[in-house]
Design an enzyme around this catalytic site. Structure first.
Site, short mmCIF file in Angstrom:
data_model
loop_
_atom_site.label_atom_id
_atom_site.label_comp_id
_atom_site.label_asym_id
_atom_site.label_seq_id
_atom_site.Cartn_x
_atom_site.Cartn_y
_atom_site.Cartn_z
N LEU A 229 31.25 31.59 43.65
CA LEU A 229 31.21 30.62 44.76
C LEU A 229 30.11 29.61 44.55
CD1 LEU A 229 31.55 33.35 47.51
CD2 LEU A 229 33.30 31.65 46.97
N GLN B 8 29.19 33.39 35.24
CA GLN B 8 30.29 32.46 35.04
C GLN B 8 29.75 31.15 34.47
OE1 GLN B 8 32.35 29.88 37.93
NE2 GLN B 8 34.11 31.26 37.73
N HIS C 248 34.85 29.72 32.95
CA HIS C 248 35.58 29.08 34.05
C HIS C 248 36.53 28.03 33.47
CE1 HIS C 248 36.71 27.67 37.84
NE2 HIS C 248 35.54 27.43 38.40
N TYR D 167 37.95 21.75 35.73
CA TYR D 167 36.79 21.57 34.87
C TYR D 167 37.24 21.43 33.41
CZ TYR D 167 34.39 22.91 39.14
OH TYR D 167 33.95 22.97 40.44
N ARG E 190 38.65 32.78 33.57
CA ARG E 190 39.28 32.45 34.84
C ARG E 190 40.25 31.29 34.63
NH1 ARG E 190 37.06 30.35 40.80
NH2 ARG E 190 37.97 32.12 41.91
N GLY F 71 36.29 35.15 48.63
CA GLY F 71 35.34 34.06 48.64
C GLY F 71 34.77 33.75 50.00
#
Length: 369
Positions: A24, A99, A175, A180, A227, A321
């Site tokens: 998060l 992450q 990630h 991204y 992820r 989350g």
């Protein structure tokens, strides 16, 4: 018996339950993208014995940030702050994965070294935003990476992973979702390259696979995870064949014997639930057919839907989350079917302890009521 509260093995680790703290972005790092004591308190609060926490998106390269206040591990000066976080989690019997991310085109020149343009696979205009001292502002149009620059970013992930060892993490998650840089290379709405990193599924996945193998060279495969956000549209992302692309990526990642594959359900756009999307776990259900290893599903789950995705066998753990933001003792509340605190969306990103470490535990709440 609730499967959500049965033991499970993730990589080499035995976990007491299947409730995971989702990564998060909270933007509470101190100057220099360094975690401070407030971040350590936040993670410690959300640690239950035998639990898995996934740390927030952490910048892997100096040009990889898209949010003021995001933490980094691109410099040795950032190790000590993260060590305080991991020590706090370990003292409470939890495990925490680092992450790592690179924002790519999801950035603004104000966040870049010497005010340079952000980078991406191709020059494609989009409507994304970055968080700067002026608040949420449009991204600066990016430039396309040269091939030798891609190799340098892969090396940045490897060296950031090495710092993660020194910082005391238990594993690393890459990630590759939420618009991204890895995601930008994967999806053909943002990747228009005609070289070895564009065109076919294999070429578009090449950057992710190279970085994953680089991190594995540091950690070993059973402590590395990825992820993905199948059908993710956050940051103006799109693909002409998302099912084909992400099932290919999942099958290739399955060959690496990872700790887990982390999937975002498409009903979540950014941090907002999209009620127009299918409420069922589309991503996990589809990817499970191509990935037999451990899967963590994330995206708007409640206790009942989490139990359902586990019972169906489409996922092995569920990441929470927004409810974990507002309920530091979420696993216990879910286990005992206790009422949940309501989250305060305006305090999600940046700020102080308000909306960060001041949410009450259940016992505190009942005493003050």
């Amino acid at each position: 018996m609730s499967k959500l509260f049965t033991p499970v093995k993730v990589g080499p680790y035995e976990l007491a339950h299947r409730v995971v703290l989702a990564p998060l972005t909270r933007m509470r790092a101190e100057d220099g993208a360094r975690p401070g004591r407030l971040m350590a308190e936040y993670y410690a609060q959300r640690t239950s014995a035998g639990a898995l926490l996934i740390g927030e998106a952490t910048i892997a390269a100096p040009d990889g940030n898209g949010y003021l206040g995001a933490p980094g591990l691109y410099d040795d000066s950032q190790i000590a702050g993260w060590r305080e976080v991991t020590d706090a989690v370990r003292e409470r019997g939890g495990k925490i994965f680092l992450q790592l991310y690179h924002a790519g085109r999801q950035s603004n020149a104000e966040l870049q070294p010497e005010g340079r343009r952000p980078v991406g696979p191709s020059e494609v205009l989009h409507g994304g935003v970055a968080y700067t001292r002026a608040g949420w502002i449009p991204n600066t149009p990016n430039r396309a990476l040269e091939i030798d620059e891609i190799a340098a970013i892969v090396e940045s992930f490897r060296t950031a992973a090495e710092r993660g060892v020194k910082a005391g993490f238990d594993g690393v998650e890459l990630h590759a979702a939420n618009g991204y840089l890895f995601d930008q290379f994967l999806q053909d709405g943002s990747n228009k390259r005609t070289d070895a990193y564009g065109g076919s599924f294999e070429n578009r996945a090449r950057f992710l696979m190279e970085a994953t193998r680089a991190v594995i060279s540091v950690w070993g495969s059973n402590k590395v995870a990825v992820r993905l956000g199948p059908s993710g549209s956050w940051g103006d992302m799109s693909d002409s064949d998302p099912v084909g692309l992400f099932t290919y990526a999942a099958a290739e990642l399955a060959r690496l014997d990872l700790a887990y594959l982390h999937l975002i359900e498409p009903r979540i756009a950014g941090n907002v639930e999209d009620e127009s999307r299918d409420p069922n776990p589309v991503a996990a259900q589809t990817i499970r057919q191509h990935y037999a290893g451990t899967i963590i599903a994330a995206g708007g789950f409640k206790r009942e839907s989490a139990e359902a995705v586990l019972a169906d066998g489409d996922a092995d753990l569920v990441a929470f989350g927004r409810d974990f933001i507002a309920n530091p003792d979420l696993p216990e509340r879910l286990r005992r079917k206790l009422p949940l605190n309501r989250y305060d969306r305006p305090t999600f990103f940046g700020g102080t302890e308000v909306g960060y470490t001041d949410y009450p535990f259940y016992e505190e709440e009942t005493v003050s009521a």
